[in-house]
Design a protein around this motif. Structure first.
Motif, short mmCIF file in Angstrom:
data_model
loop_
_atom_site.label_atom_id
_atom_site.label_comp_id
_atom_site.label_asym_id
_atom_site.label_seq_id
_atom_site.Cartn_x
_atom_site.Cartn_y
_atom_site.Cartn_z
N ALA A 1 -5.88 -5.03 13.35
CA ALA A 1 -5.95 -6.24 12.39
C ALA A 1 -5.54 -7.46 13.29
O ALA A 1 -5.99 -8.48 13.01
CB ALA A 1 -4.97 -5.99 11.36
N LEU B 1 1.99 -1.15 4.51
CA LEU B 1 1.50 0.12 4.41
C LEU B 1 2.54 1.19 4.70
O LEU B 1 3.19 1.05 5.64
CB LEU B 1 0.45 0.41 5.48
CG LEU B 1 -0.60 -0.91 5.79
CD1 LEU B 1 -1.41 -0.61 7.15
CD2 LEU B 1 -1.60 -0.94 4.55
N GLU C 1 -2.39 -1.95 12.48
CA GLU C 1 -1.77 -3.25 12.92
C GLU C 1 -2.44 -3.95 13.93
O GLU C 1 -2.57 -5.35 13.87
CB GLU C 1 -0.17 -3.07 13.20
CG GLU C 1 0.87 -2.76 11.97
CD GLU C 1 2.20 -2.52 12.57
OE1 GLU C 1 2.60 -3.25 13.27
OE2 GLU C 1 2.85 -1.93 11.89
N LYS D 1 0.73 -11.09 3.35
CA LYS D 1 1.18 -9.92 4.27
C LYS D 1 0.96 -8.72 3.43
O LYS D 1 0.60 -8.52 2.13
CB LYS D 1 2.89 -10.00 3.99
CG LYS D 1 3.34 -11.01 4.98
CD LYS D 1 4.89 -10.98 4.82
CE LYS D 1 5.67 -11.79 5.76
NZ LYS D 1 6.95 -11.56 5.53
N SER D 2 0.31 -7.60 4.11
CA SER D 2 0.07 -6.24 3.65
C SER D 2 1.13 -5.12 4.36
O SER D 2 0.87 -5.09 5.35
CB SER D 2 -1.32 -5.92 3.93
OG SER D 2 -2.28 -6.77 2.87
N GLU E 1 -0.76 -10.63 7.85
CA GLU E 1 -0.27 -9.60 8.37
C GLU E 1 -0.37 -8.50 7.76
O GLU E 1 -0.23 -8.22 6.57
CB GLU E 1 1.23 -10.00 8.94
CG GLU E 1 1.36 -11.30 9.61
CD GLU E 1 3.11 -11.22 9.94
OE1 GLU E 1 3.50 -10.73 10.78
OE2 GLU E 1 3.59 -12.43 9.33
N PHE E 2 -0.42 -7.27 8.82
CA PHE E 2 -0.19 -5.88 8.64
C PHE E 2 0.81 -5.46 9.09
O PHE E 2 1.23 -5.67 10.08
CB PHE E 2 -1.35 -5.08 8.62
CG PHE E 2 -2.77 -5.31 7.81
CD1 PHE E 2 -2.86 -4.31 6.65
CD2 PHE E 2 -3.75 -6.26 7.99
CE1 PHE E 2 -3.82 -4.45 5.75
CE2 PHE E 2 -4.65 -6.15 7.02
CZ PHE E 2 -4.81 -5.53 6.01
N TRP F 1 0.87 -1.01 -0.13
CA TRP F 1 -0.03 -0.05 0.04
C TRP F 1 0.85 1.16 0.10
O TRP F 1 1.46 1.40 0.89
CB TRP F 1 -0.86 0.16 1.22
CG TRP F 1 -1.95 -0.79 1.26
CD1 TRP F 1 -2.25 -1.94 1.53
CD2 TRP F 1 -3.54 -0.28 0.82
NE1 TRP F 1 -3.68 -2.49 1.28
CE2 TRP F 1 -4.41 -1.62 0.96
CE3 TRP F 1 -4.02 0.85 0.43
CZ2 TRP F 1 -5.45 -1.47 0.62
CZ3 TRP F 1 -5.17 0.81 0.26
CH2 TRP F 1 -6.04 0.00 0.49
N THR G 1 -12.37 -5.81 6.79
CA THR G 1 -11.51 -6.82 6.18
C THR G 1 -11.49 -8.12 6.59
O THR G 1 -11.56 -8.86 5.80
CB THR G 1 -9.99 -6.14 6.57
OG1 THR G 1 -10.00 -4.87 6.06
CG2 THR G 1 -9.11 -6.91 5.75
#
Length: 125
Positions: A101, A83, A98, A80-81, A109-110, A46, A68
């Protein structure tokens, strides 16, 4: 109202997401529904460096995490995301996301970052 666009690198199993403008929680909700109805990848990067997210409240951040979880419904298991933010206040919002989430038990994971190199290293791309 902000705008979210995405491009895909299927070879890397990566979606690059770019948000611009003044974002609202509703902007993220709409994008989530569209994304999970179409092509999804294990990894997302992101780019929030051109987005203003300060109008999004703590309750909104919690709700984005909850939605989400609902929309993803087990997709991207183990994914995984990352940001990426360019201001301290936006990065703080990312860190808060985080936490929410994790509390929402998302299947991926974020992690918030302040630069693209660290985000890409964490994603392994």
């Amino acid at each position: 109202m902000g705008e979210i666009s995405a491009s895909y690198d299927m070879e890397k199993n990566l979606t690059h997401v770019k948000a611009t403008g003044t974002m609202t929680a509703e902007d993220f909700y709409r994008w989530l529904v569209t994304y999970y109805e179409g092509d999804i990848t294990l990894l997302t990067l992101w780019d929030l460096t051109q987005a203003d997210i300060l109008e999004i409240s703590t309750d909104d951040v919690k709700e984005i995490a909850r939605r989400t979880r609902k929309v993803a419904s087990g997709a991207r298991q183990g994914g995984k995301s990352a940001l990426v933010f360019n201001t301290t206040s936006h990065y703080g919002m990312g860190r808060m996301f985080e936490t929410y989430a994790e509390l929402a038990n998302l299947p991926f994971e974020f992690r918030a970052f302040q630069n693209f190199d660290d985000a890409k290293d964490w994603l392994g791309v």
